[in-house]
Design a protein around this motif. Sequence first.
Motif, PDB file in Angstrom:
ATOM      1  N   MET A   1       0.998  -1.104  -0.051  1.00  0.00           N
ATOM      2  CA  MET A   1      -0.080  -0.072   0.031  1.00  0.00           C
ATOM      3  C   MET A   1       0.975   1.276   0.194  1.00  0.00           C
ATOM      4  SD  MET A   1      -2.729   1.329   2.813  1.00  0.00           S
ATOM      5  CE  MET A   1      -1.539   1.383   4.186  1.00  0.00           C
ATOM      6  N   ASN A   2       0.596   2.101  -1.037  1.00  0.00           N
ATOM      7  CA  ASN A   2       1.139   3.456  -0.797  1.00  0.00           C
ATOM      8  C   ASN A   2       0.879   4.480   0.182  1.00  0.00           C
ATOM      9  OD1 ASN A   2       2.653   2.772  -3.249  1.00  0.00           O
ATOM     10  ND2 ASN A   2       0.796   3.542  -4.554  1.00  0.00           N
ATOM     11  N   GLU A   3       1.814   5.117   0.767  1.00  0.00           N
ATOM     12  CA  GLU A   3       1.317   6.075   1.699  1.00  0.00           C
ATOM     13  C   GLU A   3       1.243   7.655   1.287  1.00  0.00           C
ATOM     14  OE1 GLU A   3       3.014   8.267   5.563  1.00  0.00           O
ATOM     15  OE2 GLU A   3       3.120   6.018   5.808  1.00  0.00           O
ATOM     16  N   TYR A   4       0.070   8.132   0.970  1.00  0.00           N
ATOM     17  CA  TYR A   4      -0.144   9.233   0.507  1.00  0.00           C
ATOM     18  C   TYR A   4      -0.265  10.578   1.304  1.00  0.00           C
ATOM     19  CZ  TYR A   4      -1.554   6.326  -3.557  1.00  0.00           C
ATOM     20  OH  TYR A   4      -1.791   5.332  -4.563  1.00  0.00           O
ATOM     21  N   ILE A   5      -0.834  10.031   2.729  1.00  0.00           N
ATOM     22  CA  ILE A   5      -0.975  11.001   3.487  1.00  0.00           C
ATOM     23  C   ILE A   5      -0.560  10.446   4.935  1.00  0.00           C
ATOM     24  CG2 ILE A   5      -2.988  12.557   2.586  1.00  0.00           C
ATOM     25  CD1 ILE A   5      -4.917  10.823   4.454  1.00  0.00           C
ATOM     26  N   ALA A   6      -0.386  11.344   6.113  1.00  0.00           N
ATOM     27  CA  ALA A   6      -0.078  10.828   7.436  1.00  0.00           C
ATOM     28  C   ALA A   6      -1.024  11.624   8.350  1.00  0.00           C
ATOM     29  CB  ALA A   6       1.441  11.098   7.682  1.00  0.00           C
ATOM     30  N   VAL A   7      -1.163  11.141   9.370  1.00  0.00           N
ATOM     31  CA  VAL A   7      -2.091  11.869  10.193  1.00  0.00           C
ATOM     32  C   VAL A   7      -1.705  13.270  10.235  1.00  0.00           C
ATOM     33  CG1 VAL A   7      -2.438  12.062  13.041  1.00  0.00           C
ATOM     34  CG2 VAL A   7      -2.550   9.893  11.675  1.00  0.00           C
ATOM     35  N   ASP A   8      -0.289  13.813  10.391  1.00  0.00           N
ATOM     36  CA  ASP A   8       0.196  15.235  10.684  1.00  0.00           C
ATOM     37  C   ASP A   8      -0.468  15.920   9.585  1.00  0.00           C
ATOM     38  OD1 ASP A   8       1.373  14.507  12.908  1.00  0.00           O
ATOM     39  OD2 ASP A   8       3.427  14.353  11.933  1.00  0.00           O
ATOM     40  N   ASP A   9      -0.222  15.338   8.111  1.00  0.00           N
ATOM     41  CA  ASP A   9      -0.858  16.017   7.151  1.00  0.00           C
ATOM     42  C   ASP A   9      -2.135  16.305   7.099  1.00  0.00           C
ATOM     43  OD1 ASP A   9       1.763  15.472   5.421  1.00  0.00           O
ATOM     44  OD2 ASP A   9       1.041  13.710   4.915  1.00  0.00           O
ATOM     45  N   VAL A  10      -3.201  15.382   7.667  1.00  0.00           N
ATOM     46  CA  VAL A  10      -4.639  15.737   7.838  1.00  0.00           C
ATOM     47  C   VAL A  10      -4.584  16.630   8.959  1.00  0.00           C
ATOM     48  CG1 VAL A  10      -6.837  14.735   8.208  1.00  0.00           C
ATOM     49  CG2 VAL A  10      -5.197  13.349   6.989  1.00  0.00           C
ATOM     50  N   ASP A  11      -4.124  16.628   9.984  1.00  0.00           N
ATOM     51  CA  ASP A  11      -4.080  17.739  10.981  1.00  0.00           C
ATOM     52  C   ASP A  11      -3.809  19.031  10.447  1.00  0.00           C
ATOM     53  OD1 ASP A  11      -4.863  15.764  12.785  1.00  0.00           O
ATOM     54  OD2 ASP A  11      -2.671  15.631  13.935  1.00  0.00           O
ATOM     55  N   ALA A  12      -2.694  19.025   9.497  1.00  0.00           N
ATOM     56  CA  ALA A  12      -2.735  20.434   8.987  1.00  0.00           C
ATOM     57  C   ALA A  12      -3.562  21.006   7.856  1.00  0.00           C
ATOM     58  CB  ALA A  12      -1.150  20.408   8.175  1.00  0.00           C
ATOM     59  N   LEU A  13      -4.218  20.050   7.197  1.00  0.00           N
ATOM     60  CA  LEU A  13      -5.332  20.347   6.141  1.00  0.00           C
ATOM     61  C   LEU A  13      -6.724  20.581   6.677  1.00  0.00           C
ATOM     62  CD1 LEU A  13      -4.015  18.113   3.428  1.00  0.00           C
ATOM     63  CD2 LEU A  13      -3.622  20.352   3.337  1.00  0.00           C
ATOM     64  N   LEU A  14      -7.090  19.914   7.724  1.00  0.00           N
ATOM     65  CA  LEU A  14      -8.452  19.948   8.219  1.00  0.00           C
ATOM     66  C   LEU A  14      -8.611  20.777   9.527  1.00  0.00           C
ATOM     67  CD1 LEU A  14      -9.864  16.431   7.155  1.00  0.00           C
ATOM     68  CD2 LEU A  14      -9.836  18.627   5.907  1.00  0.00           C
ATOM     69  N   PRO A  15      -9.509  21.276   9.969  1.00  0.00           N
ATOM     70  CA  PRO A  15      -9.768  21.889  11.237  1.00  0.00           C
ATOM     71  C   PRO A  15      -9.544  20.813  12.232  1.00  0.00           C
ATOM     72  CG  PRO A  15     -11.664  22.282   9.804  1.00  0.00           C
ATOM     73  CD  PRO A  15     -10.679  21.394   9.073  1.00  0.00           C
ATOM     74  N   ALA A  16      -9.187  21.322  13.516  1.00  0.00           N
ATOM     75  CA  ALA A  16      -9.060  20.511  14.682  1.00  0.00           C
ATOM     76  C   ALA A  16     -10.298  19.713  14.917  1.00  0.00           C
ATOM     77  CB  ALA A  16      -8.691  21.468  15.813  1.00  0.00           C
ATOM     78  N   GLY A  17     -10.306  18.640  15.418  1.00  0.00           N
ATOM     79  CA  GLY A  17     -11.506  17.755  15.833  1.00  0.00           C
ATOM     80  C   GLY A  17     -11.789  16.966  14.442  1.00  0.00           C
ATOM     81  N   TRP A  18     -11.185  17.081  13.427  1.00  0.00           N
ATOM     82  CA  TRP A  18     -11.754  16.474  12.156  1.00  0.00           C
ATOM     83  C   TRP A  18     -11.960  14.990  12.272  1.00  0.00           C
ATOM     84  CZ3 TRP A  18      -9.293  11.857  10.229  1.00  0.00           C
ATOM     85  CH2 TRP A  18      -7.968  11.801  10.739  1.00  0.00           C
ATOM     86  N   GLU A  19     -11.402  14.351  13.109  1.00  0.00           N
ATOM     87  CA  GLU A  19     -11.787  13.001  13.522  1.00  0.00           C
ATOM     88  C   GLU A  19     -12.999  12.585  14.451  1.00  0.00           C
ATOM     89  OE1 GLU A  19      -9.520  14.455  17.153  1.00  0.00           O
ATOM     90  OE2 GLU A  19      -9.433  14.567  15.056  1.00  0.00           O
ATOM     91  N   GLY A  20     -13.526  13.730  14.869  1.00  0.00           N
ATOM     92  CA  GLY A  20     -14.616  13.477  15.682  1.00  0.00           C
ATOM     93  C   GLY A  20     -14.256  12.409  16.981  1.00  0.00           C
ATOM     94  N   THR A  21     -15.172  11.323  17.053  1.00  0.00           N
ATOM     95  CA  THR A  21     -14.836  10.454  17.778  1.00  0.00           C
ATOM     96  C   THR A  21     -14.007   9.216  17.192  1.00  0.00           C
ATOM     97  OG1 THR A  21     -17.047   9.279  17.396  1.00  0.00           O
ATOM     98  CG2 THR A  21     -16.843  10.940  19.144  1.00  0.00           C
ATOM     99  N   GLY A  22     -13.771   9.374  15.999  1.00  0.00           N
ATOM    100  CA  GLY A  22     -13.129   8.072  15.304  1.00  0.00           C
ATOM    101  C   GLY A  22     -11.612   8.160  15.716  1.00  0.00           C
ATOM    102  N   ASP A  23     -10.706   7.007  15.288  1.00  0.00           N
ATOM    103  CA  ASP A  23      -9.467   6.795  15.316  1.00  0.00           C
ATOM    104  C   ASP A  23      -8.662   7.458  14.127  1.00  0.00           C
ATOM    105  OD1 ASP A  23      -6.816   5.626  15.246  1.00  0.00           O
ATOM    106  OD2 ASP A  23      -7.539   4.179  16.506  1.00  0.00           O
ATOM    107  N   LYS A  24      -7.758   8.447  14.407  1.00  0.00           N
ATOM    108  CA  LYS A  24      -6.953   9.130  13.548  1.00  0.00           C
ATOM    109  C   LYS A  24      -6.066   8.183  12.616  1.00  0.00           C
ATOM    110  CE  LYS A  24      -6.350  13.929  15.452  1.00  0.00           C
ATOM    111  NZ  LYS A  24      -5.151  14.754  15.687  1.00  0.00           N
ATOM    112  N   ALA A  25      -5.401   7.339  13.331  1.00  0.00           N
ATOM    113  CA  ALA A  25      -4.641   6.418  12.662  1.00  0.00           C
ATOM    114  C   ALA A  25      -5.441   5.376  11.497  1.00  0.00           C
ATOM    115  CB  ALA A  25      -3.643   5.620  13.706  1.00  0.00           C
ATOM    116  N   ARG A  26      -6.468   4.892  12.110  1.00  0.00           N
ATOM    117  CA  ARG A  26      -7.325   4.108  11.405  1.00  0.00           C
ATOM    118  C   ARG A  26      -8.032   4.737  10.224  1.00  0.00           C
ATOM    119  NH1 ARG A  26     -10.189  -1.235  11.393  1.00  0.00           N
ATOM    120  NH2 ARG A  26     -11.795  -0.812   9.557  1.00  0.00           N
ATOM    121  N   ALA A  27      -8.352   5.933  10.165  1.00  0.00           N
ATOM    122  CA  ALA A  27      -8.786   6.831   9.356  1.00  0.00           C
ATOM    123  C   ALA A  27      -7.774   6.960   8.212  1.00  0.00           C
ATOM    124  CB  ALA A  27      -9.334   8.092   9.854  1.00  0.00           C
ATOM    125  N   VAL A  28      -6.731   7.465   8.646  1.00  0.00           N
ATOM    126  CA  VAL A  28      -5.693   7.684   7.670  1.00  0.00           C
ATOM    127  C   VAL A  28      -5.236   6.354   6.754  1.00  0.00           C
ATOM    128  CG1 VAL A  28      -2.998   8.300   7.454  1.00  0.00           C
ATOM    129  CG2 VAL A  28      -4.718   9.560   8.761  1.00  0.00           C
TER     130      VAL A  28
END
Length: 125
Positions: A1-28
């Motif tokens: 599997m290719n890695e296109y994004i990381a948790v840090d990328d998503v944190d930088a691109l979306l507003p804080a709390g983007w994951e809601g009650t979800g798991d950031k690592a699983r979402a990425v």
Amino acid sequence: MNEYIAVDDVDALLPAGWEGTGDKARAVLEANAWLSARGVMASDPVEADIKQAGAYLAQDAATGSLYGDRDPALKRKRVKADTVESEKEYQDGATASSGTLRLVNDLLRPYLMGGGGSTFAVRRA
């Protein structure tokens, strides 16, 4: 599997709390699997548009929508109000689909026969 994004990328691109009650690592992980399974071609570094798309996919994954369970395709539904009656008829051959199973299939796709592993062009001399 290719890695296109990381948790840090998503944190930088979306507003804080983007994951809601979800798991950031699983979402990425799900976002990267989805992009890989569809053969998205990225360079190094990954293009901004692909990272942005990956961030939105991760946000969707955090809510359980990206690889959520699916009901089979509905052919007909009948509801009767008096004396309560409900009937559902599904498309022929339709089956329910587990979100986790679809994620696993996308993760394993490059390793399965005919699943899109390494590809190469063949030229006639």
